[in-house]
Design an enzyme around this catalytic site. Sequence first.
Site, PDB file in Angstrom:
ATOM      1  N   LEU A 103       9.086   4.914  15.094  1.00 53.51           N
ATOM      2  CA  LEU A 103       8.024   4.360  14.456  1.00 53.51           C
ATOM      3  C   LEU A 103       7.905   4.857  12.976  1.00 53.51           C
ATOM      4  O   LEU A 103       7.820   6.002  12.824  1.00 53.51           O
ATOM      5  CB  LEU A 103       6.932   4.178  15.301  1.00 53.51           C
ATOM      6  CG  LEU A 103       6.692   3.393  16.678  1.00 53.51           C
ATOM      7  CD1 LEU A 103       5.542   3.702  17.469  1.00 53.51           C
ATOM      8  CD2 LEU A 103       6.831   2.075  16.252  1.00 53.51           C
ATOM      9  N   ASP A 104       7.750   3.653  12.168  1.00 53.06           N
ATOM     10  CA  ASP A 104       7.129   4.214  10.730  1.00 53.06           C
ATOM     11  C   ASP A 104       6.018   5.191  10.613  1.00 53.06           C
ATOM     12  O   ASP A 104       5.207   5.060  11.757  1.00 53.06           O
ATOM     13  CB  ASP A 104       6.860   2.812   9.812  1.00 53.06           C
ATOM     14  CG  ASP A 104       8.143   1.972   9.802  1.00 53.06           C
ATOM     15  OD1 ASP A 104       9.208   2.453   9.880  1.00 53.06           O
ATOM     16  OD2 ASP A 104       7.799   0.878   9.487  1.00 53.06           O
ATOM     17  N   GLN A 105       5.896   5.820   9.799  1.00 52.65           N
ATOM     18  CA  GLN A 105       4.841   6.899   9.425  1.00 52.65           C
ATOM     19  C   GLN A 105       3.453   6.065   9.548  1.00 52.65           C
ATOM     20  O   GLN A 105       2.817   6.789  10.350  1.00 52.65           O
ATOM     21  CB  GLN A 105       4.886   7.415   8.062  1.00 52.65           C
ATOM     22  CG  GLN A 105       3.840   8.377   7.625  1.00 52.65           C
ATOM     23  CD  GLN A 105       2.692   7.439   7.032  1.00 52.65           C
ATOM     24  OE1 GLN A 105       1.528   7.490   7.399  1.00 52.65           O
ATOM     25  NE2 GLN A 105       3.244   6.373   5.807  1.00 52.65           N
ATOM     26  N   LYS A 189       8.228  -5.223   9.765  1.00 52.98           N
ATOM     27  CA  LYS A 189       7.826  -5.663   8.382  1.00 52.98           C
ATOM     28  C   LYS A 189       8.538  -6.289   7.405  1.00 52.98           C
ATOM     29  O   LYS A 189       8.232  -7.291   6.679  1.00 52.98           O
ATOM     30  CB  LYS A 189       7.573  -4.014   7.503  1.00 52.98           C
ATOM     31  CG  LYS A 189       6.568  -3.394   7.954  1.00 52.98           C
ATOM     32  CD  LYS A 189       6.321  -1.785   7.644  1.00 52.98           C
ATOM     33  CE  LYS A 189       5.526  -1.004   8.009  1.00 52.98           C
ATOM     34  NZ  LYS A 189       5.727   0.377   7.839  1.00 52.98           N
TER      35      LYS A 189
END
Length: 236
Positions: A103-105, A189
């Site tokens: 998962l992204d930050q 995104k």
Amino acid sequence: MMDLERLLRSQGFGSRRETRALIWAGRVGVDGCVCEDPQARFDPEGLVFAVDGVEWICRKFAYLALNKPAGYECSRYPAHHPSVYSLLPSPLLARGVQAVGRLDQDATGLLLFSDDGSFIHRCTSPRKLVPKVYQVETRHPVDDRQVAALLNGVQLHDDPQPVSATACVRLRERCVQLTVTQGRYHLVKRMVAAAGNRVEALHRLSIGGLRLPESLSAGQWMWLDATEMALQALGA
Ligand code: URA
């Protein structure tokens, strides 16, 4: 049957020398009694043992779910933020658990970890289309045209093939629940941007048949059993 010293090593409690020292120091209990003999033999399957009073169940493989908080990187050697691995206890790190996908930050929600290499491979293989459900907060109101674009397929810069969501449900004016089966870098995104909007917050609710338990607060992890993981791997 397995001797206690080897059993502790298999569960991430250190080298032969370190596990022996733990046992000799009376810091290890099995089935409620202190055991000071490193060579004492036990059936490892489901064995309950304690180290310094903390109970563990002996498991061939570790399968965990973490509710990832924002501001953590899914890398062991993070560049700008703390690592999600810092949220797990050291025996699990010593066993070599790895995040299953990333998962992204700034993203939150369900993140799986395991030390079962074939399971990790099955889940992350691009050919295995495991549905992942995200709650997506957007900067602008989500209109019908954007929902249709996400369902029919949007064009990403690095792929001539359009990428589509398998489900897109508007929950509020600026919030959709989106299901995707691929696991590519910044996928949600980039899809939302290609549909003409922008992701403000991203929260993963489920992977395959496995939902993030509501009882698991941000930063907490829990064990999953092998049955749950088999279901998850099948995308049930
Ligand atoms: N899609 C993204 O853009 N980011 C994630 O962290 C997961 C899916």
